[in-house]
Design a protein around this motif. Sequence first.
Motif, PDB file in Angstrom:
ATOM      1  N   ASP A  22      -1.860   4.443  -5.983  1.00  0.00           N
ATOM      2  CA  ASP A  22      -0.611   5.074  -6.392  1.00  0.00           C
ATOM      3  C   ASP A  22       0.105   5.397  -5.089  1.00  0.00           C
ATOM      4  O   ASP A  22      -0.364   6.230  -4.302  1.00  0.00           O
ATOM      5  CB  ASP A  22      -0.870   6.344  -7.199  1.00  0.00           C
ATOM      6  N   LEU A  23       1.224   4.724  -4.867  1.00  0.00           N
ATOM      7  CA  LEU A  23       1.920   4.788  -3.585  1.00  0.00           C
ATOM      8  C   LEU A  23       3.313   5.382  -3.786  1.00  0.00           C
ATOM      9  O   LEU A  23       4.149   4.794  -4.472  1.00  0.00           O
ATOM     10  CB  LEU A  23       2.024   3.377  -2.998  1.00  0.00           C
ATOM     11  N   ALA A  24       3.545   6.550  -3.212  1.00  0.00           N
ATOM     12  CA  ALA A  24       4.858   7.202  -3.253  1.00  0.00           C
ATOM     13  C   ALA A  24       5.562   6.907  -1.928  1.00  0.00           C
ATOM     14  O   ALA A  24       5.055   7.257  -0.857  1.00  0.00           O
ATOM     15  CB  ALA A  24       4.710   8.704  -3.456  1.00  0.00           C
ATOM     16  N   ILE A  25       6.718   6.242  -2.006  1.00  0.00           N
ATOM     17  CA  ILE A  25       7.413   5.781  -0.802  1.00  0.00           C
ATOM     18  C   ILE A  25       8.722   6.519  -0.606  1.00  0.00           C
ATOM     19  O   ILE A  25       9.536   6.630  -1.530  1.00  0.00           O
ATOM     20  CB  ILE A  25       7.695   4.260  -0.884  1.00  0.00           C
ATOM     21  N   SER A  26       8.919   7.010   0.618  1.00  0.00           N
ATOM     22  CA  SER A  26      10.196   7.575   1.061  1.00  0.00           C
ATOM     23  C   SER A  26      10.607   6.797   2.296  1.00  0.00           C
ATOM     24  O   SER A  26      10.110   7.054   3.394  1.00  0.00           O
ATOM     25  CB  SER A  26      10.055   9.060   1.405  1.00  0.00           C
ATOM     26  N   ALA A  67      10.678   5.513  -4.169  1.00  0.00           N
ATOM     27  CA  ALA A  67      10.074   5.067  -5.422  1.00  0.00           C
ATOM     28  C   ALA A  67       8.566   5.253  -5.382  1.00  0.00           C
ATOM     29  O   ALA A  67       7.979   5.435  -4.314  1.00  0.00           O
ATOM     30  CB  ALA A  67      10.411   3.598  -5.679  1.00  0.00           C
ATOM     31  N   SER A  68       7.972   5.178  -6.545  1.00  0.00           N
ATOM     32  CA  SER A  68       6.514   5.187  -6.674  1.00  0.00           C
ATOM     33  C   SER A  68       6.085   3.844  -7.229  1.00  0.00           C
ATOM     34  O   SER A  68       6.759   3.280  -8.098  1.00  0.00           O
ATOM     35  CB  SER A  68       6.060   6.299  -7.606  1.00  0.00           C
ATOM     36  N   HIS A  69       4.976   3.334  -6.730  1.00  0.00           N
ATOM     37  CA  HIS A  69       4.429   2.058  -7.170  1.00  0.00           C
ATOM     38  C   HIS A  69       2.957   2.252  -7.514  1.00  0.00           C
ATOM     39  O   HIS A  69       2.202   2.838  -6.736  1.00  0.00           O
ATOM     40  CB  HIS A  69       4.542   0.998  -6.065  1.00  0.00           C
ATOM     41  N   ALA A  98       3.812   7.319   1.584  1.00  0.00           N
ATOM     42  CA  ALA A  98       4.344   6.530   2.698  1.00  0.00           C
ATOM     43  C   ALA A  98       5.718   7.064   3.060  1.00  0.00           C
ATOM     44  O   ALA A  98       6.606   7.142   2.211  1.00  0.00           O
ATOM     45  CB  ALA A  98       4.446   5.060   2.311  1.00  0.00           C
ATOM     46  N   THR A  99       5.878   7.430   4.319  1.00  0.00           N
ATOM     47  CA  THR A  99       7.168   7.869   4.833  1.00  0.00           C
ATOM     48  C   THR A  99       7.551   6.913   5.949  1.00  0.00           C
ATOM     49  O   THR A  99       6.756   6.671   6.870  1.00  0.00           O
ATOM     50  CB  THR A  99       7.084   9.316   5.379  1.00  0.00           C
ATOM     51  N   ILE A 100       8.766   6.368   5.864  1.00  0.00           N
ATOM     52  CA  ILE A 100       9.224   5.394   6.843  1.00  0.00           C
ATOM     53  C   ILE A 100      10.510   5.895   7.477  1.00  0.00           C
ATOM     54  O   ILE A 100      11.464   6.243   6.777  1.00  0.00           O
ATOM     55  CB  ILE A 100       9.460   4.014   6.180  1.00  0.00           C
ATOM     56  N   GLN A 101      10.497   5.927   8.807  1.00  0.00           N
ATOM     57  CA  GLN A 101      11.688   6.331   9.549  1.00  0.00           C
ATOM     58  C   GLN A 101      11.657   5.668  10.916  1.00  0.00           C
ATOM     59  O   GLN A 101      10.620   5.637  11.578  1.00  0.00           O
ATOM     60  CB  GLN A 101      11.743   7.849   9.699  1.00  0.00           C
ATOM     61  N   ASP A 102      12.791   5.121  11.315  1.00  0.00           N
ATOM     62  CA  ASP A 102      12.937   4.436  12.609  1.00  0.00           C
ATOM     63  C   ASP A 102      11.888   3.336  12.791  1.00  0.00           C
ATOM     64  O   ASP A 102      11.349   3.145  13.881  1.00  0.00           O
ATOM     65  CB  ASP A 102      12.866   5.432  13.766  1.00  0.00           C
ATOM     66  N   LEU A 118       1.425   6.785   6.766  1.00  0.00           N
ATOM     67  CA  LEU A 118       0.705   6.613   5.512  1.00  0.00           C
ATOM     68  C   LEU A 118      -0.352   7.700   5.443  1.00  0.00           C
ATOM     69  O   LEU A 118      -1.168   7.840   6.365  1.00  0.00           O
ATOM     70  CB  LEU A 118       0.062   5.223   5.482  1.00  0.00           C
ATOM     71  N   SER A 119      -0.333   8.487   4.365  1.00  0.00           N
ATOM     72  CA  SER A 119      -1.269   9.604   4.301  1.00  0.00           C
ATOM     73  C   SER A 119      -1.883   9.753   2.919  1.00  0.00           C
ATOM     74  O   SER A 119      -1.326   9.317   1.914  1.00  0.00           O
ATOM     75  CB  SER A 119      -0.578  10.908   4.713  1.00  0.00           C
ATOM     76  N   SER A 120      -3.059  10.375   2.925  1.00  0.00           N
ATOM     77  CA  SER A 120      -3.801  10.691   1.706  1.00  0.00           C
ATOM     78  C   SER A 120      -4.644  11.926   2.008  1.00  0.00           C
ATOM     79  O   SER A 120      -4.534  12.507   3.088  1.00  0.00           O
ATOM     80  CB  SER A 120      -4.696   9.519   1.295  1.00  0.00           C
TER      81      SER A 120
END
Length: 183
Positions: free
Chosen positions: A11-15, A23-25, A154-158, A163-165
Amino acid sequence: MALKATIYKADLAISDMDRGYYASHNLTMAQHPSETLERMMLRLAVFALHADERLAFSKGISADDEPDLWRKNYGDEVEQWIELGEPDEKRLRQVCGRAEAVWIYSYGGRAADIWWDGMAGKASRFDHLNIMSVAPDTLTELTTLCQRNMQLTATIQDGALWLSSEQGSVTVTPQRLYGGGER
């Protein structure tokens, strides 16, 4: 008796602040018997970096004519081809002719460096090609997050992915070797 794939769920929550994608996948990934845990987790990280409603895992390592991930349009044409490893020039020519955007994620450490030394001058022949490199240490760190059922953020910037759990956090910062395309 043939070995079977090992199934993982995530279950992957992406920002993604770079693209404005939130979104969540719910993902199901099959680890091929010949695939390392590091490579499978890299597939997951690359999914997060390119996430889209139509991005999907393909048969990947078990199919010669498919990438690891792809995004197809509603007419079943390949818009984005994402492959892990170090493909030869013939393979690059083939995939660049099949997709609007091609992303290669090289991850083999010293072997990947040798591959890139031989490929660097040839890459300019291919339109819409992007080549990234992921450090071997990053792959090792990614495996610390792996479980059969994963809850990941998942947080993506620059261009960097965090990726954390519950097991911890890993930063994935692919180095761009060639290209300048949008994810």
